[in-house]
Design a protein around this motif. Sequence first.
Motif, mmCIF file in Angstrom:
data_model
loop_
_atom_site.group_PDB
_atom_site.id
_atom_site.type_symbol
_atom_site.label_atom_id
_atom_site.label_comp_id
_atom_site.label_asym_id
_atom_site.label_seq_id
_atom_site.Cartn_x
_atom_site.Cartn_y
_atom_site.Cartn_z
ATOM 1 N N THR A 180 0.838 -1.208 0.000
ATOM 2 C CA THR A 180 0.000 0.000 0.000
ATOM 3 C C THR A 180 0.865 1.247 0.000
ATOM 4 O OG1 THR A 180 -1.776 -1.148 1.180
ATOM 5 C CG2 THR A 180 -1.802 1.255 1.239
ATOM 6 N N TYR A 181 1.926 1.232 0.812
ATOM 7 C CA TYR A 181 2.834 2.378 0.877
ATOM 8 C C TYR A 181 3.520 2.617 -0.471
ATOM 9 C CZ TYR A 181 7.144 4.940 1.827
ATOM 10 O OH TYR A 181 8.185 5.827 1.773
ATOM 11 N N LEU A 182 4.071 1.553 -1.066
ATOM 12 C CA LEU A 182 4.780 1.705 -2.333
ATOM 13 C C LEU A 182 3.836 2.131 -3.449
ATOM 14 C CD1 LEU A 182 7.200 -1.363 -2.200
ATOM 15 C CD2 LEU A 182 7.710 1.028 -1.711
ATOM 16 N N LYS A 183 2.636 1.595 -3.442
ATOM 17 C CA LYS A 183 1.648 1.985 -4.450
ATOM 18 C C LYS A 183 1.280 3.449 -4.307
ATOM 19 C CE LYS A 183 -2.897 0.602 -6.279
ATOM 20 N NZ LYS A 183 -4.058 -0.306 -6.065
ATOM 21 N N HIS A 184 1.218 3.926 -3.072
ATOM 22 C CA HIS A 184 0.845 5.311 -2.813
ATOM 23 C C HIS A 184 1.904 6.285 -3.309
ATOM 24 C CE1 HIS A 184 -0.738 8.867 -0.792
ATOM 25 N NE2 HIS A 184 0.447 9.040 -0.223
ATOM 26 N N ILE A 185 3.191 5.944 -3.103
ATOM 27 C CA ILE A 185 4.258 6.882 -3.480
ATOM 28 C C ILE A 185 4.694 6.717 -4.932
ATOM 29 C CG2 ILE A 185 5.122 6.993 -1.119
ATOM 30 C CD1 ILE A 185 7.504 5.261 -2.047
ATOM 31 N N THR A 186 4.120 5.729 -5.640
ATOM 32 C CA THR A 186 4.494 5.501 -7.030
ATOM 33 C C THR A 186 3.229 5.499 -7.887
ATOM 34 O OG1 THR A 186 6.272 4.080 -6.222
ATOM 35 C CG2 THR A 186 5.848 4.058 -8.593
ATOM 36 N N PRO A 187 2.683 6.681 -8.196
ATOM 37 C CA PRO A 187 1.475 6.731 -9.001
ATOM 38 C C PRO A 187 1.731 6.277 -10.429
ATOM 39 C CG PRO A 187 2.372 8.928 -8.701
ATOM 40 C CD PRO A 187 3.185 8.018 -7.840
ATOM 41 N N PRO A 188 0.672 5.883 -11.162
ATOM 42 C CA PRO A 188 0.851 5.467 -12.549
ATOM 43 C C PRO A 188 1.444 6.580 -13.392
ATOM 44 C CG PRO A 188 -1.343 4.902 -11.751
ATOM 45 C CD PRO A 188 -0.720 5.795 -10.714
ATOM 46 N N GLU A 189 2.124 6.178 -14.463
ATOM 47 C CA GLU A 189 2.722 7.161 -15.352
ATOM 48 C C GLU A 189 1.654 8.096 -15.940
ATOM 49 O OE1 GLU A 189 5.988 7.520 -15.866
ATOM 50 O OE2 GLU A 189 6.202 5.974 -14.358
ATOM 51 N N ASN A 190 1.936 9.372 -15.875
ATOM 52 C CA ASN A 190 1.002 10.345 -16.412
ATOM 53 C C ASN A 190 1.143 10.410 -17.934
ATOM 54 O OD1 ASN A 190 0.077 13.204 -17.176
ATOM 55 N ND2 ASN A 190 -0.544 13.024 -15.051
ATOM 56 N N THR A 191 0.019 10.486 -18.625
ATOM 57 C CA THR A 191 0.059 10.459 -20.080
ATOM 58 C C THR A 191 0.308 11.838 -20.689
ATOM 59 O OG1 THR A 191 -2.349 10.692 -20.166
ATOM 60 C CG2 THR A 191 -1.456 8.463 -20.204
ATOM 61 N N GLN A 192 0.250 12.888 -19.880
ATOM 62 C CA GLN A 192 0.439 14.223 -20.427
ATOM 63 C C GLN A 192 1.873 14.418 -20.898
ATOM 64 O OE1 GLN A 192 -1.168 17.469 -18.312
ATOM 65 N NE2 GLN A 192 -0.590 18.873 -19.920
ATOM 66 N N VAL A 193 2.006 15.037 -22.057
ATOM 67 C CA VAL A 193 3.332 15.294 -22.624
ATOM 68 C C VAL A 193 3.652 16.772 -22.469
ATOM 69 C CG1 VAL A 193 4.719 15.254 -24.718
ATOM 70 C CG2 VAL A 193 3.091 13.409 -24.278
ATOM 71 N N LEU A 194 4.799 17.067 -21.863
ATOM 72 C CA LEU A 194 5.289 18.428 -21.738
ATOM 73 C C LEU A 194 6.399 18.653 -22.755
ATOM 74 C CD1 LEU A 194 5.554 18.617 -17.849
ATOM 75 C CD2 LEU A 194 3.635 19.275 -19.294
ATOM 76 N N THR A 195 6.634 19.910 -23.071
ATOM 77 C CA THR A 195 7.663 20.251 -24.057
ATOM 78 C C THR A 195 8.678 21.185 -23.433
ATOM 79 O OG1 THR A 195 6.081 20.046 -25.885
ATOM 80 C CG2 THR A 195 8.115 21.247 -26.318
ATOM 81 N N LEU A 196 9.943 20.830 -23.565
ATOM 82 C CA LEU A 196 11.048 21.683 -23.124
ATOM 83 C C LEU A 196 11.712 22.247 -24.375
ATOM 84 C CD1 LEU A 196 12.908 22.683 -20.807
ATOM 85 C CD2 LEU A 196 14.247 20.591 -21.141
ATOM 86 N N ASP A 197 11.599 23.555 -24.563
ATOM 87 C CA ASP A 197 12.122 24.123 -25.808
ATOM 88 C C ASP A 197 13.547 24.650 -25.634
ATOM 89 O OD1 ASP A 197 12.097 26.751 -24.790
ATOM 90 O OD2 ASP A 197 10.088 27.157 -25.542
ATOM 91 N N GLY A 198 14.162 24.978 -26.757
ATOM 92 C CA GLY A 198 15.542 25.439 -26.754
ATOM 93 C C GLY A 198 15.731 26.835 -26.196
ATOM 94 N N ALA A 199 14.629 27.548 -26.001
ATOM 95 C CA ALA A 199 14.716 28.905 -25.468
ATOM 96 C C ALA A 199 14.661 28.936 -23.949
ATOM 97 C CB ALA A 199 13.580 29.757 -26.047
ATOM 98 N N GLY A 200 14.550 27.766 -23.329
ATOM 99 C CA GLY A 200 14.538 27.707 -21.874
ATOM 100 C C GLY A 200 13.167 27.829 -21.257
#
Length: 211
Positions: A108-128
Motif C-alpha cells: 500500500t505504501y509503495l503503491k501510494h508513493i508511485t502513481p501510474p505514469e502520467n500520459t500528459q506530454v510536456l515540451t522543453l524548448d531550446g529557449a529555456g
Amino acid sequence: MYVLAQSLTPEDLAVLADACAEVGLTLHHSEPGSAPPDPSDALLVSFHRVGADPAGGPTAQELKEIGGYAVAVLDGIAAGAVLAAVTNGYSFTLASPLRRPRLVETLTYLKHITPPENTQVLTLDGAGSLHSPSKSTPVTDAEAGLLRMLAARPGQIVSREDLTEATGGEDVSRVTSVLKQKLLDIDSGAKLLKIPHLGFRLVGTVRQDAR
C-alpha cells in the motif's frame, strides 16, 4: 502496476498473492514456464528470496534502473544478512515466512508513493521554457539539464549523483524543489518523486523541441 515474485517458497508466494489481491495489484512469477507480464504495465516491486536461483529474473540493480523496488526475503532477520542485502542493492528486507498484514502495509505504501505514469506530454524548448498544453514557465539551465536527464530515462530512478552532474553541480534538492512548484504552476500533472536512498524519478513525459 504489478508485483514480481522471484524464487519464493510456495507458502510465501500464496501469502503474497493474497496481499496483492487485497491491495489491487497483479502478481507475476519469474519462474520457468510462467507467463510474462504485460509489457505496457509498470513494475512496482520485486520480492526475491535471497540465496535462491533468481530463474533469470532481474537483479536488484536492474530493478532500480527500470524504476522498481527490490525486496530481499531472508530466511531470518540477522544484522549480517540485512547488511549484505542492502549492500547488494535491495531497498527493503523481510523475513520468511511472509506475513500478510506486513505485506499489505508495504504494498500500500509503495503503491501510494508511485502513481501510474502520467500520459500528459510536456515540451522543453531550446529557449529555456517548459510548456504544458495550456501554460508555460521559464526554467534555468540547471532545471533543464535535470529534466533532460530524467526524460532520457523514462520510468527509471536516477541517482542524485547523476542528477548533480546534469545540473552542472547545483544542489539537486533545491533544483527539484523549484521544479516541483513550476510543474504545479503550469498545471502539468507531472510529478518529481524523491525515492528515499535511491534518487528521483519523473512521472510524466517531457519532450524536447530545439526551436
